[in-house]
Design an enzyme around this catalytic site. Structure first.
Site, short mmCIF file in Angstrom:
data_model
loop_
_atom_site.label_atom_id
_atom_site.label_comp_id
_atom_site.label_asym_id
_atom_site.label_seq_id
_atom_site.Cartn_x
_atom_site.Cartn_y
_atom_site.Cartn_z
N VAL A 1 66.19 123.82 116.31
CA VAL A 1 66.73 123.99 114.96
C VAL A 1 66.95 122.64 114.30
O VAL A 1 66.51 122.39 113.17
CB VAL A 1 68.05 124.79 115.04
CG1 VAL A 1 68.73 124.83 113.70
CG2 VAL A 1 67.79 126.18 115.57
N CYS B 1 67.29 133.76 121.22
CA CYS B 1 68.19 134.32 120.19
C CYS B 1 68.57 135.78 120.39
O CYS B 1 69.75 136.11 120.38
CB CYS B 1 67.55 134.17 118.82
SG CYS B 1 67.56 132.47 118.27
#
Ligand code: UDX
Length: 453
Positions: A11, A283
């Protein structure tokens, strides 16, 4: 704007490179000196298509360093993008987040900065980070941090393998804060993406029909919840089609056609209705688990989200059950796994179905031969003790195998010379865990083809 990004994982690095490409001055910070040295040399620590190329283009705007102290002081925006790995009990480990929040409070000496939670953090973390920064600021500066900081949440929705595309051509940008100044700063920061005014990189062309990217500007808690609710919804969409695939198998229906028939209803949508051995990755598992445990804190249950998790883990058992049904005895069998990464175009093995499946088969006394086009090195480092046999090619995986399982639908696996592979196998059984192969062609080569319904 001057942007500091703390944490250069998936990220952080993607965000930093994209913002640098858009013209912001970005400092990426990571305590791992080796990673920083690698980044300074123009290489990336993760496998992500076009990241090296975009990083080279953004290079004049990028700086990499391992020291938080000198890197946050003149920032307009500080992104926290450190890891929140699951602790043994499944809850996210917030150690790094809290260290960084305290570090910002200690070292920031300017007048005003927006601190953005970009890591996926539990709902309520925005308030917590705010209080940690203020506490640390007061301790180190001897005065209260009144208007110096405001905290925002800016969840990311990028998929590994298409991370840059997802960031530059986002479906939406979500920003949340209880302070309107933070929302204004983030609006300016993302303006080139929202208005799509930047020149598209040649290797990442702008999708034809993209218009202005919607901005959801909201309060802190809503932004935090949006991230979890979106991931859980995608996870349950996959589990839903996987559940339907069980019934499809019993009644003799073709799940690919069923998925298409359902998905073409615009209210449902065709994406994330691909039946297979289930979702993996960093995730979906972590976020659905966090959602269930956050709900518990409020005395709520989340039966739908929990069911999505249960169905997903059942998919792994289904692979073993199908092989058992076909081969009758698993002990002593050789099973070849094609693909280790949790999906194509990444070398990420977090919660990868291949790992679970390999473990289950090894526990049953199988010899497991494995191959992946990019994740072999990572697999050897992280799973050396698993007992799987690493192969240099899909052909080697097929040697003496009693069955092949397509675990990750890498494009190169679709193009394999399955006829040649069949000649090397002991039994010609192929379990297509992603419903990605051509059943008719494989049957012609003498395979017994088993799909997921
Ligand atoms: C996901 C979300 O998509 C992204 O928005 C979020 O920011 C991070 O988590 P990612 O984990 O990179 O992204 O991969 P994704 O493409 O969503 O796939 C997740 C898993 O679901 C993979 O294992 C994939 O193989 C599986 N999957 C996906 C299916 O089994 N069927 C589908 O139809 C789609």
């Amino acid at each position: 704007m001057n942007v500091s990004i703390i944490g250069t994982g998936y990220v952080g690095l993607t965000t930093g490179v994209c913002l640098g490409y858009l013209g912001h001055k970005v400092t990426c910070i990571d305590s791992d000196e080796k990673k920083i040295a690698l980044l300074r040399s123009g290489k990336t620590p993760i496998y992500e298509p076009y990241l090296t190329e975009l990083m080279a283009e953004a290079q004049p705007n990028l700086r990499f360093c391992s020291n938080l102290a000198g890197a946050v002081n003149n920032a307009d925006v500080i992104f926290i993008a450190v890891g929140t790995p699951p602790a043994p009990d499944g809850s996210p480990d917030l150690r790094y987040l809290s260290q960084v929040a305290r570090g910002i409070g200690e070292h920031y000496a300017g007048d005003f900065v927006v601190v953005v939670n970009k890591s996926t953090v539990p709902i309520g973390s925005g308030n917590w980070v705010d209080s940690l920064i203020r506490e640390s600021y007061e301790q180190h500066h001897g005065r209260k941090a009144n208007g110096n900081f405001c905290v925002a949440s800016n969840p990311e929705f990028l998929r590994e393998g298409t991370a840059l595309h997802d960031s530059l051509y986002a479906d939406r940008v979500v920003v949340g804060s209880d302070d309107s100044r933070a929302l204004e700063v983030l609006y300016s920061l993302y303006r080139p993406i929202l208005d799509q005014t930047f020149a598209a990189p040649t290797y990442l062309p702008r999708p034809e029909r993209i218009g202005a990217v919607p901005l959801i500007s909201t309060d802190l808690a809503s932004a935090e919840l949006i991230k979890y609710a979106a991931n859980a919804f995608l996870a349950l969409k996959i589990s839903y089609i996987n559940e339907i695939s069980h019934l499809a198998e019993k009644v003799g229906a073709d799940i690919a056609q069923v998925g298409k028939g359902i998905g073409l209803d615009a209210r449902i949508g065709t994406r994330f209705l691909q039946a297979g051995i289930g979702w993996g990755g960093s995730c979906f598992g972590k976020d659905t688990s966090a959602l269930v445990s956050t709900a518990k804190e409020y005395n709520l249950t989340m039966p739908i989200v929990q069911a999505a998790r249960d169905v997903n883990s059942r998919q792994r058992d289904r692979v073993v059950a199908k092989l058992l049904g076909e081969l009758k005895i698993l002990k002593g069998r050789t099973i070849g796994l094609l693909g280790l990464a949790f999906k194509p175009n990444t070398d990420d093995l977090r919660e990868a179905p291949a790992i679970d499946i390999a473990k289950k088969l090894i526990d049953r006394g199988c010899k497991v031969r494995v191959h992946d086009p990019v994740a072999m090195e990572r697999f050897q480092q992280e799973y050396a003790t698993l007992g799987a046999i690493c192969c240099d090619s899909p052909e080697e995986v097929a040697d003496e195998a009693d069955a092949l399982v397509l675990v990750t639908e890498w494009p190169e696996y679709r193009e394999l010379d399955f006829e040649a592979l069949a000649a090397r196998m002991h039994c010609r059984v192929i379990l297509d865990g992603r419903n990605a192969l051509d059943r008719a062609r494989l049957t012609r080569f003498g395979y017994r083809y088993i799909g997921i319904a």
